[in-house]
Enzyme design. Structure first.
Site, PDB file in Angstrom:
ATOM      1  N   ASP A   1       0.246  -2.657   2.715  1.00  0.00           N
ATOM      2  CA  ASP A   1      -0.238  -3.425   4.045  1.00  0.00           C
ATOM      3  C   ASP A   1       0.914  -4.064   4.729  1.00  0.00           C
ATOM      4  O   ASP A   1       0.812  -4.005   5.942  1.00  0.00           O
ATOM      5  CB  ASP A   1      -1.374  -4.306   3.591  1.00  0.00           C
ATOM      6  CG  ASP A   1      -2.699  -3.671   3.241  1.00  0.00           C
ATOM      7  OD1 ASP A   1      -2.671  -2.510   3.147  1.00  0.00           O
ATOM      8  OD2 ASP A   1      -3.644  -4.465   3.446  1.00  0.00           O
TER       9      ASP A   1
ATOM     10  N   ASP B   1       7.576 -10.061  -5.877  1.00  0.00           N
ATOM     11  CA  ASP B   1       8.144 -11.175  -4.961  1.00  0.00           C
ATOM     12  C   ASP B   1       8.995 -10.887  -4.180  1.00  0.00           C
ATOM     13  O   ASP B   1       9.065 -11.292  -2.835  1.00  0.00           O
ATOM     14  CB  ASP B   1       7.828 -12.345  -5.630  1.00  0.00           C
ATOM     15  CG  ASP B   1       8.478 -12.644  -6.873  1.00  0.00           C
ATOM     16  OD1 ASP B   1       9.046 -11.510  -7.387  1.00  0.00           O
ATOM     17  OD2 ASP B   1       9.063 -13.493  -7.412  1.00  0.00           O
TER      18      ASP B   1
ATOM     19  N   TYR C   1      -6.752  -0.861 -11.418  1.00  0.00           N
ATOM     20  CA  TYR C   1      -8.004  -0.214 -10.844  1.00  0.00           C
ATOM     21  C   TYR C   1      -8.803   0.873 -11.502  1.00  0.00           C
ATOM     22  O   TYR C   1     -10.022   1.335 -10.999  1.00  0.00           O
ATOM     23  CB  TYR C   1      -7.383   0.494  -9.472  1.00  0.00           C
ATOM     24  CG  TYR C   1      -6.866  -0.266  -8.546  1.00  0.00           C
ATOM     25  CD1 TYR C   1      -5.738  -0.931  -8.594  1.00  0.00           C
ATOM     26  CD2 TYR C   1      -7.462  -0.323  -7.089  1.00  0.00           C
ATOM     27  CE1 TYR C   1      -5.360  -1.818  -7.738  1.00  0.00           C
ATOM     28  CE2 TYR C   1      -6.768  -0.953  -6.208  1.00  0.00           C
ATOM     29  CZ  TYR C   1      -5.719  -1.609  -6.323  1.00  0.00           C
ATOM     30  OH  TYR C   1      -5.219  -2.507  -5.351  1.00  0.00           O
TER      31      TYR C   1
END
Ligand code: GGG
Length: 336
Positions: free
Chosen positions: A233, A205, A125
């Site tokens: 999320d 994962d 980011y």
């Protein structure tokens, strides 16, 4: 800072709840939004920036607007605040307040009370990288994933400081060997200083898979900026959806904090009075806890839980209330 879209609707509800719980706070409103950016080309004016730097805490809504595809706006508001105030801890708790909100079939695995500790100032980011031969078939695009010894150390240490039972460190060190190598080294070294806590490592994962399979196994998950954004999320959906998810952006050393719902501006539903204010209200609860008022924070959380269980909430949580009615339903229960 309500900012844009859904943020303009949920922040007033959060303020209403803070006033309702009796928090003795002085609020200053900042009119930062896409309209002013489109008008002036400035995301945060200098004078406002000085005021924001001086604030004890920032209660934030959501930033973004379909009319402003320019990433400079998002970077100039939310990412600037996170980076320049060095808010390196992003706490994203997920707690199931009512069984009926769980998407999981197996009842014994529905109990969710975990927190994702996301590194908030590094990773992918930071905006390092570039595009070469842009727009041609030979184009090359790079996006740097920045991981520093100091940055990884402080976030992993924070996670161990927070946990009571176990810290799960999540990375992708089998594929991203350089960044993952640093995370592995720092995590192992810091874990040694906390022999009373259990610790585990999962590749991202596998962590996604385990979170869906049995989220009740997790207490504290610590991870980098990108993986934390994605996994949180997922954890929000495990407890009722994005509308309910709160977050805190903290610098534990300076005491500074920015508190915001995890959801964005929700342009598809914003302005219709149906946005769920619970994510913002719980973020306000995290803020007041951070400011040292544990009883008020507990009261806010209790009132939210009671409103949700009674179905006094917005449509996304199975109720039929408007944004403002859902805020009122929480305020009413603060007095119970
Ligand atoms: N409260 C989270 C937030 O503002 N995130 C920024 C974001 O994702 N903006 C894009 C959008 O909401 O459309």
């Amino acid at each position: 800072m309500p900012c844009d879209g859904a943020g303009k609707e949920v922040v007033p509800e959060a303020v209403k709840v803070l006033r309702g719980v009796g928090a003795d706070l002085e609020f200053e409103d900042f009119d930062i939004d896409a309209d002013s950016y489109l008008r002036t080309g400035v995301a945060i004016p200098d004078a406002t920036w000085k005021d924001l730097q001086a604030a004890d805490s920032i209660l934030f809504g959501a930033v973004g607007d379909p009319r402003v595809p320019d990433p400079k706006y998002l970077h100039g508001v939310l990412l600037r605040l996170r980076f320049e105030l060095d808010l390196y801890v992003n706490l994203r708790p997920a707690k199931l307040y009512d069984d009926r909100l769980s998407p999981l079939r197996r009842e014994d695995r529905r109990k969710v009370d975990l927190v994702v500790v996301r590194e908030n100032t590094e990773g992918a980011y930071v905006g390092m990288g570039g595009r070469f031969k842009q727009g041609t078939p030979d184009e090359i695009a790079t996006q740097e994933d920045i991981n520093t010894y100091a940055g990884v150390t402080r976030i992993v240490e924070y996670a161990f400081g927070l946990a009571k039972r176990e810290v799960v460190m999540v990375d992708k060190s089998n594929a991203m060997t350089y960044a993952g190598g640093l995370w592995q080294e720092r995590w192992k070294a810091i874990a040694k200083a906390h022999p009373n806590l259990k610790t585990r490592h999962l590749f991202v994962d596998a962590a996604a898979m385990q979170l869906v399979k049995d989220p009740s196994q997790f207490e504290v998950i610590v991870t980098g900026n990108l993986f934390g954004d994605i996994l949180s999320d997922l954890t929000a959906e495990l407890v009722g959806g994005m509308g309910i998810a709160p977050s805190a952006n903290l610098n534990p050393k300076t005491g500074r904090g920015l508190f915001e719902p995890v959801h964005g501006t929700a342009p598809d539903i914003a302005g219709k009075g149906v946005v769920n204010p619970i994510g913002a209200i719980l973020s306000a609860g995290m803020m007041i806890r951070h400011l040292g008022h544990r009883e008020m924070a507990d009261a806010i959380e209790g009132a939210v839980e009671s409103a949700i269980r009674a179905g006094d909430c917005t449509r996304d949580l199975g109720g039929s209330l408007s944004t403002s009615q859902a805020g009122d339903a929480v305020v009413k229960r603060l007095k119970d």
